[in-house]
Write a protein that holds these residues in place. Structure first.
Motif, PDB file in Angstrom:
ATOM      1  N   MET A   1      45.242  41.336  33.204  1.00  0.00           N
ATOM      2  CA  MET A   1      44.429  40.139  33.409  1.00  0.00           C
ATOM      3  C   MET A   1      43.022  40.500  33.885  1.00  0.00           C
ATOM      4  SD  MET A   1      47.341  37.508  34.782  1.00  0.00           S
ATOM      5  CE  MET A   1      46.375  36.006  34.660  1.00  0.00           C
ATOM      6  N   LEU A   2      42.879  41.589  34.640  1.00  0.00           N
ATOM      7  CA  LEU A   2      41.543  42.058  35.018  1.00  0.00           C
ATOM      8  C   LEU A   2      40.746  42.447  33.778  1.00  0.00           C
ATOM      9  CD1 LEU A   2      41.952  44.304  38.193  1.00  0.00           C
ATOM     10  CD2 LEU A   2      40.835  42.096  38.024  1.00  0.00           C
ATOM     11  N   LYS A   3      41.437  42.927  32.768  1.00  0.00           N
ATOM     12  CA  LYS A   3      40.788  43.307  31.508  1.00  0.00           C
ATOM     13  C   LYS A   3      40.505  42.098  30.622  1.00  0.00           C
ATOM     14  CE  LYS A   3      40.859  47.888  30.949  1.00  0.00           C
ATOM     15  NZ  LYS A   3      39.894  48.625  30.223  1.00  0.00           N
ATOM     16  N   GLY A   4      40.887  40.891  31.075  1.00  0.00           N
ATOM     17  CA  GLY A   4      40.577  39.677  30.331  1.00  0.00           C
ATOM     18  C   GLY A   4      41.722  39.115  29.512  1.00  0.00           C
TER      19      GLY A   4
ATOM     20  N   LYS B   1      29.139  42.391  35.594  1.00  0.00           N
ATOM     21  CA  LYS B   1      30.030  42.864  36.652  1.00  0.00           C
ATOM     22  C   LYS B   1      30.463  44.283  36.337  1.00  0.00           C
ATOM     23  CE  LYS B   1      32.072  38.402  37.735  1.00  0.00           C
ATOM     24  NZ  LYS B   1      33.295  37.626  37.717  1.00  0.00           N
ATOM     25  N   SER B   2      30.472  45.107  37.337  1.00  0.00           N
ATOM     26  CA  SER B   2      30.948  46.476  37.158  1.00  0.00           C
ATOM     27  C   SER B   2      31.453  46.989  38.494  1.00  0.00           C
ATOM     28  CB  SER B   2      29.826  47.376  36.632  1.00  0.00           C
ATOM     29  OG  SER B   2      28.796  47.468  37.578  1.00  0.00           O
ATOM     30  N   ASN B   3      32.011  48.165  38.470  1.00  0.00           N
ATOM     31  CA  ASN B   3      32.465  48.833  39.682  1.00  0.00           C
ATOM     32  C   ASN B   3      33.388  47.958  40.524  1.00  0.00           C
ATOM     33  OD1 ASN B   3      30.885  50.974  38.897  1.00  0.00           O
ATOM     34  ND2 ASN B   3      29.189  50.401  40.206  1.00  0.00           N
ATOM     35  N   LEU B   4      34.590  47.818  40.057  1.00  0.00           N
ATOM     36  CA  LEU B   4      35.594  47.034  40.766  1.00  0.00           C
ATOM     37  C   LEU B   4      35.821  47.618  42.156  1.00  0.00           C
ATOM     38  CD1 LEU B   4      37.885  44.887  40.660  1.00  0.00           C
ATOM     39  CD2 LEU B   4      39.337  46.687  39.765  1.00  0.00           C
ATOM     40  N   ILE B   5      35.760  46.766  43.143  1.00  0.00           N
ATOM     41  CA  ILE B   5      36.018  47.178  44.523  1.00  0.00           C
ATOM     42  C   ILE B   5      37.174  46.341  45.036  1.00  0.00           C
ATOM     43  CG2 ILE B   5      35.088  47.333  46.856  1.00  0.00           C
ATOM     44  CD1 ILE B   5      32.279  47.329  45.531  1.00  0.00           C
TER      45      ILE B   5
ATOM     46  N   SER C   1      45.197  37.064  28.801  1.00  0.00           N
ATOM     47  CA  SER C   1      45.947  35.967  29.409  1.00  0.00           C
ATOM     48  C   SER C   1      47.305  36.523  29.842  1.00  0.00           C
ATOM     49  CB  SER C   1      46.152  34.844  28.397  1.00  0.00           C
ATOM     50  OG  SER C   1      47.021  35.265  27.360  1.00  0.00           O
ATOM     51  N   LYS C   2      48.015  35.785  30.672  1.00  0.00           N
ATOM     52  CA  LYS C   2      49.322  36.251  31.121  1.00  0.00           C
ATOM     53  C   LYS C   2      50.287  36.405  29.954  1.00  0.00           C
ATOM     54  CE  LYS C   2      53.054  35.564  34.412  1.00  0.00           C
ATOM     55  NZ  LYS C   2      54.026  36.090  33.511  1.00  0.00           N
ATOM     56  N   SER C   3      50.245  35.472  29.008  1.00  0.00           N
ATOM     57  CA  SER C   3      51.166  35.560  27.861  1.00  0.00           C
ATOM     58  C   SER C   3      50.829  36.766  26.976  1.00  0.00           C
ATOM     59  CB  SER C   3      51.144  34.270  27.051  1.00  0.00           C
ATOM     60  OG  SER C   3      49.859  34.001  26.563  1.00  0.00           O
ATOM     61  N   THR C   4      49.549  37.063  26.815  1.00  0.00           N
ATOM     62  CA  THR C   4      49.146  38.246  26.044  1.00  0.00           C
ATOM     63  C   THR C   4      49.568  39.513  26.770  1.00  0.00           C
ATOM     64  OG1 THR C   4      47.255  37.033  25.172  1.00  0.00           O
ATOM     65  CG2 THR C   4      47.192  39.416  24.955  1.00  0.00           C
ATOM     66  N   ALA C   5      49.409  39.516  28.093  1.00  0.00           N
ATOM     67  CA  ALA C   5      49.825  40.674  28.892  1.00  0.00           C
ATOM     68  C   ALA C   5      51.331  40.879  28.792  1.00  0.00           C
ATOM     69  CB  ALA C   5      49.412  40.484  30.351  1.00  0.00           C
ATOM     70  N   ASP C   6      52.098  39.792  28.884  1.00  0.00           N
ATOM     71  CA  ASP C   6      53.558  39.891  28.754  1.00  0.00           C
ATOM     72  C   ASP C   6      53.951  40.474  27.399  1.00  0.00           C
ATOM     73  OD1 ASP C   6      54.134  38.919  31.295  1.00  0.00           O
ATOM     74  OD2 ASP C   6      54.270  36.837  30.614  1.00  0.00           O
ATOM     75  N   ALA C   7      53.284  40.026  26.343  1.00  0.00           N
ATOM     76  CA  ALA C   7      53.575  40.535  24.996  1.00  0.00           C
ATOM     77  C   ALA C   7      53.220  42.015  24.883  1.00  0.00           C
ATOM     78  CB  ALA C   7      52.814  39.718  23.954  1.00  0.00           C
TER      79      ALA C   7
ATOM     80  N   VAL D   1      47.800  51.967  28.010  1.00  0.00           N
ATOM     81  CA  VAL D   1      48.210  51.497  26.680  1.00  0.00           C
ATOM     82  C   VAL D   1      48.326  49.976  26.648  1.00  0.00           C
ATOM     83  CG1 VAL D   1      50.111  51.529  25.014  1.00  0.00           C
ATOM     84  CG2 VAL D   1      49.337  53.668  26.054  1.00  0.00           C
ATOM     85  N   VAL D   2      48.959  49.412  27.675  1.00  0.00           N
ATOM     86  CA  VAL D   2      49.178  47.960  27.733  1.00  0.00           C
ATOM     87  C   VAL D   2      47.857  47.200  27.804  1.00  0.00           C
ATOM     88  CG1 VAL D   2      50.045  46.124  29.257  1.00  0.00           C
ATOM     89  CG2 VAL D   2      51.521  48.028  28.640  1.00  0.00           C
ATOM     90  N   THR D   3      46.897  47.727  28.544  1.00  0.00           N
ATOM     91  CA  THR D   3      45.619  47.031  28.700  1.00  0.00           C
ATOM     92  C   THR D   3      44.669  47.270  27.532  1.00  0.00           C
ATOM     93  OG1 THR D   3      44.686  48.828  30.027  1.00  0.00           O
ATOM     94  CG2 THR D   3      45.728  47.006  31.222  1.00  0.00           C
ATOM     95  N   GLY D   4      45.112  48.056  26.561  1.00  0.00           N
ATOM     96  CA  GLY D   4      44.318  48.248  25.349  1.00  0.00           C
ATOM     97  C   GLY D   4      43.176  49.224  25.480  1.00  0.00           C
ATOM     98  N   ALA D   5      43.353  50.244  26.313  1.00  0.00           N
ATOM     99  CA  ALA D   5      42.305  51.255  26.456  1.00  0.00           C
ATOM    100  C   ALA D   5      42.019  51.895  25.104  1.00  0.00           C
ATOM    101  CB  ALA D   5      42.734  52.322  27.464  1.00  0.00           C
TER     102      ALA D   5
END
Length: 107
Positions: free
Chosen positions: A39-42, A17-21, A44-50, A87-91
């Motif tokens: 969550m789009l980056k994979g 999958k590539s090129n999000l539309i 979980s909600k709890s990991t995203a919250d942290a 930063v949050v999504t771990g770029a």
């Protein structure tokens, strides 16, 4: 009223999958927006919250804008929230052109 969010992906030549539309305009407050992109980056909600909790320390503006819609933010606030999202999504790499453009760097 909750909107149905449909995300479409274009398959790359190797089948990944590539090129999000985005098929609809997504209207979220900043906190939901950060969770959504995490969550789009994979994550979980709890990991995203942290990750967002850790990001709050680096981006104190978050507490001021977390319940606002992106459309209501100033140009500088949008830039800061974009950086926080990276930063949050771990770029692994963030390229910033004119890093202080639109920002009040004294505050």
């Amino acid at each position: 009223m909750q909107k149905d969010i449909r995300i479409k992906y274009k398959k790359s030549q190797d089948g990944r999958k590539s090129n999000l539309i985005q098929s609809e305009k997504i209207i979220f407050c900043i906190c939901k927006n950060l969770i959504y992109f995490s969550m789009l980056k994979g994550m979980s909600k709890s990991t995203a919250d942290a990750a967002i909790d850790r990001g709050k320390e680096k981006f104190p503006i978050y507490e001021t804008v977390k319940n606002k819609l992106v459309e209501t933010l100033s140009y500088g606030q949008k830039r800061i929230v974009s950086l926080m999202s990276a930063v949050v999504t771990g770029a692994k790499c963030v390229i910033i052109d004119e890093a202080t453009d639109g920002l009040d760097i004294d505050n």
